[in-house]
Design a protein around this motif. Structure first.
Motif, PDB file in Angstrom:
ATOM      1  N   VAL A   1      -2.081   3.730 -10.785  1.00  0.00           N
ATOM      2  CA  VAL A   1      -1.843   2.533  -9.983  1.00  0.00           C
ATOM      3  C   VAL A   1      -3.145   1.774  -9.742  1.00  0.00           C
ATOM      4  O   VAL A   1      -4.160   2.365  -9.377  1.00  0.00           O
TER       5      VAL A   1
ATOM      6  N   ARG B   1       1.604   6.408  -7.167  1.00  0.00           N
ATOM      7  CA  ARG B   1       0.518   7.299  -7.585  1.00  0.00           C
ATOM      8  C   ARG B   1       0.935   8.766  -7.391  1.00  0.00           C
ATOM      9  O   ARG B   1       0.732   9.605  -8.279  1.00  0.00           O
ATOM     10  N   ASP B   2       1.543   9.050  -6.238  1.00  0.00           N
ATOM     11  CA  ASP B   2       1.995  10.424  -5.987  1.00  0.00           C
ATOM     12  C   ASP B   2       3.075  10.846  -6.979  1.00  0.00           C
ATOM     13  O   ASP B   2       3.288  12.031  -7.209  1.00  0.00           O
TER      14      ASP B   2
ATOM     15  N   ALA C   1       2.113   1.573  -3.521  1.00  0.00           N
ATOM     16  CA  ALA C   1       1.025   1.977  -4.415  1.00  0.00           C
ATOM     17  C   ALA C   1       0.791   3.486  -4.317  1.00  0.00           C
ATOM     18  O   ALA C   1       0.678   4.189  -5.319  1.00  0.00           O
ATOM     19  N   ARG C   2       0.760   3.971  -3.093  1.00  0.00           N
ATOM     20  CA  ARG C   2       0.512   5.403  -2.924  1.00  0.00           C
ATOM     21  C   ARG C   2       1.690   6.236  -3.421  1.00  0.00           C
ATOM     22  O   ARG C   2       1.505   7.282  -4.050  1.00  0.00           O
ATOM     23  N   GLY C   3       2.898   5.739  -3.164  1.00  0.00           N
ATOM     24  CA  GLY C   3       4.092   6.465  -3.605  1.00  0.00           C
ATOM     25  C   GLY C   3       4.156   6.575  -5.124  1.00  0.00           C
ATOM     26  O   GLY C   3       4.473   7.639  -5.670  1.00  0.00           O
TER      27      GLY C   3
ATOM     28  N   ARG D   1       0.818  -1.215   0.000  1.00  0.00           N
ATOM     29  CA  ARG D   1       0.000   0.000   0.000  1.00  0.00           C
ATOM     30  C   ARG D   1       0.852   1.266   0.000  1.00  0.00           C
ATOM     31  O   ARG D   1       0.496   2.256  -0.649  1.00  0.00           O
ATOM     32  N   VAL D   2       1.975   1.224   0.734  1.00  0.00           N
ATOM     33  CA  VAL D   2       2.870   2.390   0.738  1.00  0.00           C
ATOM     34  C   VAL D   2       3.433   2.614  -0.675  1.00  0.00           C
ATOM     35  O   VAL D   2       3.444   3.735  -1.188  1.00  0.00           O
TER      36      VAL D   2
ATOM     37  N   THR E   1      14.645  -4.616  -1.892  1.00  0.00           N
ATOM     38  CA  THR E   1      14.644  -5.137  -0.522  1.00  0.00           C
ATOM     39  C   THR E   1      14.091  -4.082   0.441  1.00  0.00           C
ATOM     40  O   THR E   1      14.016  -2.899   0.099  1.00  0.00           O
ATOM     41  N   PRO E   2      13.724  -4.501   1.653  1.00  0.00           N
ATOM     42  CA  PRO E   2      13.203  -3.547   2.633  1.00  0.00           C
ATOM     43  C   PRO E   2      14.179  -2.389   2.852  1.00  0.00           C
ATOM     44  O   PRO E   2      15.395  -2.614   2.888  1.00  0.00           O
ATOM     45  N   GLY E   3      13.636  -1.189   2.978  1.00  0.00           N
ATOM     46  CA  GLY E   3      14.479  -0.017   3.188  1.00  0.00           C
ATOM     47  C   GLY E   3      14.731   0.768   1.913  1.00  0.00           C
ATOM     48  O   GLY E   3      15.332   1.827   1.943  1.00  0.00           O
ATOM     49  N   THR E   4      14.258   0.252   0.776  1.00  0.00           N
ATOM     50  CA  THR E   4      14.442   0.970  -0.490  1.00  0.00           C
ATOM     51  C   THR E   4      13.570   2.229  -0.503  1.00  0.00           C
ATOM     52  O   THR E   4      12.370   2.142  -0.262  1.00  0.00           O
ATOM     53  N   PRO E   5      14.156   3.408  -0.782  1.00  0.00           N
ATOM     54  CA  PRO E   5      13.311   4.610  -0.885  1.00  0.00           C
ATOM     55  C   PRO E   5      12.356   4.483  -2.077  1.00  0.00           C
ATOM     56  O   PRO E   5      12.713   3.894  -3.099  1.00  0.00           O
ATOM     57  N   ILE E   6      11.169   5.041  -1.941  1.00  0.00           N
ATOM     58  CA  ILE E   6      10.187   4.968  -3.032  1.00  0.00           C
ATOM     59  C   ILE E   6      10.756   5.585  -4.300  1.00  0.00           C
ATOM     60  O   ILE E   6      10.552   5.084  -5.404  1.00  0.00           O
ATOM     61  N   GLU E   7      11.520   6.671  -4.124  1.00  0.00           N
ATOM     62  CA  GLU E   7      12.084   7.369  -5.263  1.00  0.00           C
ATOM     63  C   GLU E   7      12.945   6.442  -6.133  1.00  0.00           C
ATOM     64  O   GLU E   7      12.934   6.544  -7.362  1.00  0.00           O
TER      65      GLU E   7
END
Lengths: 132, 553
Positions: free
Chosen positions: A35, A29-30, A25-27, A22-23, A114-120
């Protein structure tokens, strides 16, 4: 003028850990992408069907149950069967390094985050790898 | 006090003039949950605090200072590592290993098919068998799981929710085979379906029949398995899904109130089941915020149970809880650092008065933990218990201006949520409106943005990175053979058991589901006949239907 990138974010398998999906998906979309999030407990068949129906460029699979070595190949095979292998499959979750290597080398996932990857980082990767 | 306050105010003014000229590292300081915190707390911040009314004494109402009169001076918390993987035989060996290493209770993790009510040979179980917990299909697996483990001596916590009635029945039936009577069994089933709809998302049936199953379990437990905790009302997963500490506190207690109301509505006396309600909280990385959360939780629960629900038995007022350190605070990068995070979190749980504790292993961001990693996690608790002195004084942070002010703040903020939940028509209505789910999703997204913008530092992830880091820890691998073996095992069972008896017991269960009688005796009969979990759940689905979520992000 280019159209917007379309991404399907999906949770295959039985686990319910949807925070990451969900994080992301929103990232996305923003970041201006279109999405579609299909919700939990989707079978590979449902995911591929939705991806084709929604005409997406990318499928992002989020798996935290340990079933990634079964589910990624299954989604890729189904895409091939349906002649939709141009859809890029990426993913993330609780996936050990050796398995990441195996999934990428097998051609079942183009990239895994992997976990910790920035959305950017994910946004950049998609923009560089999807031609619209 | 009036004069004294005046003096303190004057002193504070003087200090403000001094510190006003000093430049701070940040413009705004807040907890990991985004709650703003002052730079200094003084008696002025807890002016209304009434010692006897708001804190009192340990073991006495309102239990802010702890639920036992002597807390850890009497008995240390139960060190309970959550474990389970592969087949029942694999897990049985891990449990024996943990008991040998000095662990004092068992905690069973089930695989996803078991959690979702599918047998190992169901198409939806493909690739998931034994992956993130132990695979259980029938009583046969449970007998193997507890082989050589005396069920009258060990207390067992089972993380199972939607199919809790079935798994609990298997536990009771396995006890019978060992010659242990139900009234001797001690342990906990999680059995908290509300937080499944809210956060963890492992549901099967719709809310209404789910609540009926839960009240049936309450009733059956109070009559036949009196030492069993029939529910563990869980904030852990709400927090892991991304909530703030206040949301974890408020939504968990609101769920608790909903179960109490459901029990009362089903005709049970509150004092017959409330003493067996237990809780399960997260221990996240913000030390003081967590301690304040636990203290506020005890106080709110005691007040409501006594004043609103009219419970008369003091045991009904007690909020007893298990704690697990925060999986979501751990990092895939430099995983050894997770040992340190877990140690701080564990200390917060102990200073907050937990009854039992699970410490996460450093490698759990990558996979299920190896034996080495589990041993370090358990040793972390033993160092805390036997070396640090943290267990020697009861509620040692009470009276800290900060901790008391934060405890009050937690309570106030939780009360605001209770009002909003009431205004929206209660917990089930809020689930239907996606209220909790959206609040949690918003908080999770804010947290991610704070990390991405480096407004919040996560060591090894967005700062203090080792640029050419190679993962050097060992990873536990589950042999794909596990799934094959388990599938063969359940298929063989279906051929060998008395299938006429299985059909009779399932038909009987179907009839009971359509009526109003307590389901537990019927489920026990199915289990004793070696009906599989999948068959029992499928029978119940035929009457109750299945829940469907409305996905939001």
């Amino acid at each position: 003028m280019s159209r917007r990138i379309r991404v399907l974010v999906a949770k295959p398998g039985l686990d319910g850990h949807d925070r990451g999906a969900r994080v992301i998906a929103r990232g996305l979309r923003d970041a201006g992408m279109e999405v579609v999030y299909t919700g939990l407990h989707q079978t590979p068949e449902q995911i591929v069907e939705a991806a084709i129906q929604e005409d997406v460029d990318v499928i992002g699979l989020s798996i935290l149950s340990g079933a990634h070595l079964t589910l990624f190949p299954r989604v890729s095979e189904l895409l091939k069967e349906r002649g939709a292998e141009d859809i890029i499959v990426i993913g993330g979750g609780t996936i050990p390094t050796d398995d990441i290597k195996a999934l990428k080398e097998g051609g079942w996932a183009k990239e895994l985050f992997t976990p910790g990857t920035p959305i950017e980082t994910i946004v950049q990767w998609i923009r560089e790898n999807v031609r619209v | 006090m009036g004069n004294e306050s005046e003096e303190i105010r004057k002193g504070r003014q003087q200090w403000l003039e001094l510190r006003g000229k000093m430049k701070d590292r940040e413009e705004r300081f807040e907890t990991v949950s985004g709650l703003p915190v002052n730079d200094l707390y003084t008696p002025l911040d807890i002016e209304g605090l009434d010692y006897l009314r708001d804190l009192g004494f340990p073991g006495l109402y309102p239990f802010t200072r702890g639920v036992q009169g002597n807390m850890y001076r009497g008995r240390l918390w139960t060190m309970r590592q959550f474990a389970g993987f592969g087949t029942a035989k694999d897990s049985n060996q891990r449990y024996k290993y943990l008991l040998e290493k000095g662990q004092t209770g068992l905690s069973i993790a089930f695989d996803m098919p078991t959690i979702m009510g599918y047998d190992s040979d169901h198409p939806r179980s493909l690739g998931e068998v034994g992956r993130c917990g132990v695979a259980i299909d029938s009583l046969q697996d449970f007998e193997t799981l507890f082989d050589g483990i005396p069920m009258d001596k060990v207390s067992t916590s089972m993380t199972i929710n939607a199919p809790a009635s079935v798994i609990w029945a298997m536990y009771i039936a396995t006890g019978e085979k060992q010659g242990v009577r139900p009234e001797q069994l001690t342990g906990t089933i999680q059995n908290d379906i509300l937080k499944e709809y809210i956060a963890q998302k492992s549901w099967i049936f719709p809310p209404e029949p789910s609540m009926r199953i839960i009240t049936d379990i309450f009733e059956f437990g109070s009559k036949h398995v009196p030492k069993w905790n029939t529910i563990s009302i869980s904030g852990y997963h709400i927090r892991e899904a991304g909530s703030t500490a206040v949301q974890e506190l408020a939504f968990t207690l609101a769920d608790g109130f909903a179960y109490v109301e459901a029990g009362i509505k089903a005709g049970l006396d509150v004092d017959d089941f409330a003493p067996r309600l237990s809780f399960f909280f997260n221990a996240h990385i913000d030390f003081f915020e967590e301690i304040a959360k636990y203290r506020a939780a005890r106080r709110i629960w005691a007040r409501r149970m006594k004043e609103k629900y009219g419970a008369k038995n003091p045991r009904s007022w007690l909020l007893r809880f298990h704690t697990q350190t925060a999986g979501c605070s751990l990092t895939a990068q430099q995983p050894e650092n997770n040992i340190v995070r877990t140690a701080y979190e564990a200390m917060a749980a102990v200073l907050g008065g937990t009854q039992s504790l699970h410490t996460n292993s450093m490698d759990e961001v990558w996979a299920l933990p190896t034996e080495k990693a589990v041993q370090i996690a358990l040793r972390t608790q033993q160092i805390l218990a036997y070396e640090t002195g943290a267990a020697n004084v009861i509620d040692p942070l009470a009276g800290s201006y900060y901790v008391e002010a934060l405890t009050n703040k937690m309570e106030e903020e939780a009360e605001k949520y209770f009002e909003e939940i009431d205004r929206r028509g209660g917990v089930l209505a809020c689930i239907d409106q996606n209220f909790f789910q959206q609040e949690i999703a918003d908080a999770a997204y804010r947290y991610q943005q704070a990390l991405d913008s480096k407004q919040r530092i996560l060591v090894g992830v967005n700062e203090f990175i080792n640029p050419d880091e190679q993962l050097e820890i060992e990873i536990l691998k589950i042999d794909p053979q596990v799934e094959k073996e388990q599938v063969e095992r359940v298929r063989k069972l279906r051929q060998e058991r008395d299938n006429i008896r299985v059909k009779e017991t399932l038909d009987n269960l179907r009839r009971a589901c359509a009526g109003t009688e307590n389901l537990m005796p019927c489920i026990l009969e199915c289990v004793r006949a070696y009906a599989t979990e999948g068959e029992i759940i499928q029978t119940m689905k035929e009457v109750f239907g299945e829940y469907k979520e409305k996905p939001v992000f």
